[in-house]
Design an enzyme around this catalytic site. Structure first.
Site, PDB file in Angstrom:
ATOM      1  N   SER A 283       0.858  -1.181   0.000  1.00 22.81           N
ATOM      2  CA  SER A 283       0.000   0.000   0.000  1.00 22.81           C
ATOM      3  C   SER A 283       0.890   1.224   0.000  1.00 22.81           C
ATOM      4  O   SER A 283       1.955   1.233   0.607  1.00 22.81           O
ATOM      5  CB  SER A 283      -0.883  -0.019   1.252  1.00 22.81           C
ATOM      6  OG  SER A 283      -1.281   1.304   1.569  1.00 22.81           O
ATOM      7  N   LYS A 289       1.180  -3.374   4.707  1.00 22.92           N
ATOM      8  CA  LYS A 289       0.236  -4.160   3.924  1.00 22.92           C
ATOM      9  C   LYS A 289       0.873  -5.019   2.835  1.00 22.92           C
ATOM     10  O   LYS A 289       1.874  -4.648   2.239  1.00 22.92           O
ATOM     11  CB  LYS A 289      -0.787  -3.222   3.254  1.00 22.92           C
ATOM     12  CG  LYS A 289      -1.695  -2.533   4.239  1.00 22.92           C
ATOM     13  CD  LYS A 289      -2.910  -3.369   4.570  1.00 22.92           C
ATOM     14  CE  LYS A 289      -3.746  -3.453   3.375  1.00 22.92           C
ATOM     15  NZ  LYS A 289      -5.105  -3.181   3.426  1.00 22.92           N
TER      16      LYS A 289
END
Ligand code: ARG
Length: 465
Positions: A283, A289
């Site tokens: 991300s 992430k």
């Protein structure tokens, strides 16, 4: 064309005015149907030969046409083909260029042929390769599933219904469930390949051809296995594309369901599988992430392909018989479906080849509640009717929840209070591997049955080659 006038179309004879620019923009298809060039040319060469066999062209004329067409094909292959303003579609473009290369004899190629039987033939010819290519990609993905399954015949994990842990299963069993869905998809693709290989050529515009063409010999020379029985049907039939799009849509749905499982199982909350970094993305905002993009794309593309199926069905619905220009709307969904599957399948195969399992996490996700059915089976073995056993175990589960202890920690006295049928051997039931091993009837999750399943899968795969 023998007398090429710039911007004039092949059918300009009875026309005074030129088509409006807005119409040309709306209806010209060369920008996308140029992908049919090789099929158009192969089928045109076959048609020239068939005309010669019927005595309509001399063998020399057929040679001239065949050589000219081969030349046009080279131009396409080298990116040297230059479209002219009057080229409406691939068929008119090829014929126009052929005329420029070989002169007046080019005007004989279209004898008895219409673009209506031509486009149906070309599209079938093209679709055959597409079906074969997609099938090969599916088989590669199935091989990857089978290879992974081999590593996890004894690996335990929870099996789910309603996204709630239900009963213990083996990871190989989960993987192979998708193998068989895809095996049915391959069967549907094979059936579609068969219906694709029927030649409409020799149907003319709609009513058939007045020339003595041996349609079967022509069909075989293009690699088809049979001919259409009715010229009206032949020029309007797009069932073969619908069949492909349906097979493709169901295939995509299966891939999407696999993707959804893998998205869940690879999420931090489950942690059962690890998707290789090469198939995830980060991300831009949240540094921690790892998003399963390849899998999410699989889920997303399924919607797109199902849309193509629905789109074509809606185009066909309500069309009056034989050729209507609406039918030109068949190609973009077909091409896009093939392109989508040809990009998606290798990526998913990559995900499967490189994913790893975390057996400890999967084992930790099993709880004794998932053996409740096994406890009921235990009572059944002692002569209790299953419905009654279900009720007894339900009470045991309730008691275990109320006293906050797993089923295996209830005392024999507590079990006796629920039913006198319980004995000390009930504790042997609380063993996940044993639960799984009991399900060894064909199609079950027991390692023994899964090994047999893998033999079936292996032999199924070897029969596809
Ligand atoms: N480009 C057309 C199609 O894809 C070819 C057939 C055109 N036939 C006609 N009568 N206008 O359907």
């Amino acid at each position: 064309m023998t007398d090429p006038q710039p911007g004039k179309t092949l059918w300009a004879g009875r026309y005074e005015a030129q088509a409006a620019d807005s119409l040309r923009k709306l209806s010209d298809s060369l920008s996308f149907d140029k992908r049919l060039y090789a099929s158009d040319i192969v089928c045109s060469i076959a048609y020239a030969r068939a005309l010669a066999r019927a005595g309509i062209l001399t063998p020399q004329e057929a040679d001239t046409l065949a050589n000219g067409l081969a030349e046009v094909q080279k131009e396409f292959e080298n990116g040297r083909f230059v479209p002219a303003p009057g080229d409406e579609d691939i068929h008119t473009a090829v014929e126009r260029r052929l005329g420029e290369l070989v002169g007046a004899v080019a005007g004989k190629l279209h004898t008895g042929r219409s673009r209506n039987d031509q486009v149906a033939t070309d599209t079938r010819h093209w679709q055959r390769r597409a079906v074969e290519a997609v099938t090969a990609h599916v088989l590669a993905l199935q091989q990857a599933l089978l290879n992974q399954a081999r590593q996890h015949v004894e690996t335990l994990m929870p099996g789910y219904t309603h996204v709630r842990a239900a009963q213990p299963i083996t990871a190989a069993h989960w993987l192979l469930s998708y193998f068989w869905m895809l095996a049915r998809d391959v069967k549907r693709l094979d059936a579609c390949r068969e219906s694709t290989l029927i030649s409409p050529l020799g149907s003319g515009a709609l009513a058939g051809t007045p020339y003595p063409i041996d349609r079967m010999a022509l069909a075989q020379s293009m690699g088809f296995t049979g001919i259409t029985e009715n010229s009206l049907d032949a020029v309007s039939d797009r069932d073969f594309i619908v069949e492909f799009l349906s097979a493709a849509a169901l295939l995509a749905v299966h891939l999407s369901r696999f993707a959804e499982d893998a998205i869940l199982y690879s999420s931090p909350q489950y942690g059962f599988i690890h998707i290789d970094e090469r198939f995830t993305t980060g991300s831009s905002l949240m540094p921690q992430k790892q998003n399963p993009d390849a899998l999410e794309m699989a889920r997303g593309k399924a919607g797109r392909i199902a849309g193509h199926l629905s789109g074509l069905l809606n185009t066909l619905k309500g069309l009056p018989s034989t050729y209507n220009k609406d039918l030109q709307e068949d190609k973009e969904p077909l091409f896009d479906t093939v392109d989508t599957l040809e990009t998606l399948l290798p990526a998913l195969t990559g995900v499967i080849e490189t994913m790893t399992f975390d057996p400890a996490k999967m084992l930790a996700a099993l709880d004794e509640g998932m053996l409740a059915t096994d406890v009921a089976d235990y009572l059944v073995n002692k002569g209790v009717p299953f419905r009654e056993a279900h009720g007894i175990v339900g009470r045991a589960v309730r008691h275990s929840l109320e006293t906050n202890r797993p089923l295996s920690k209830l005392t024999l006295d507590e079990y006796h209070a629920i039913s006198p049928v319980f004995d000390s051997d009930v504790y042997a039931v609380f063993d996940f591997a044993r639960s799984v091993a009991r399900r060894k009837a064909p199609g079950g999750t027991a390692p023994e049955a899964v090994r047999e399943q893998m033999r079936q899968a292996e032999s199924w795969l070897s029969r596809q080659k």
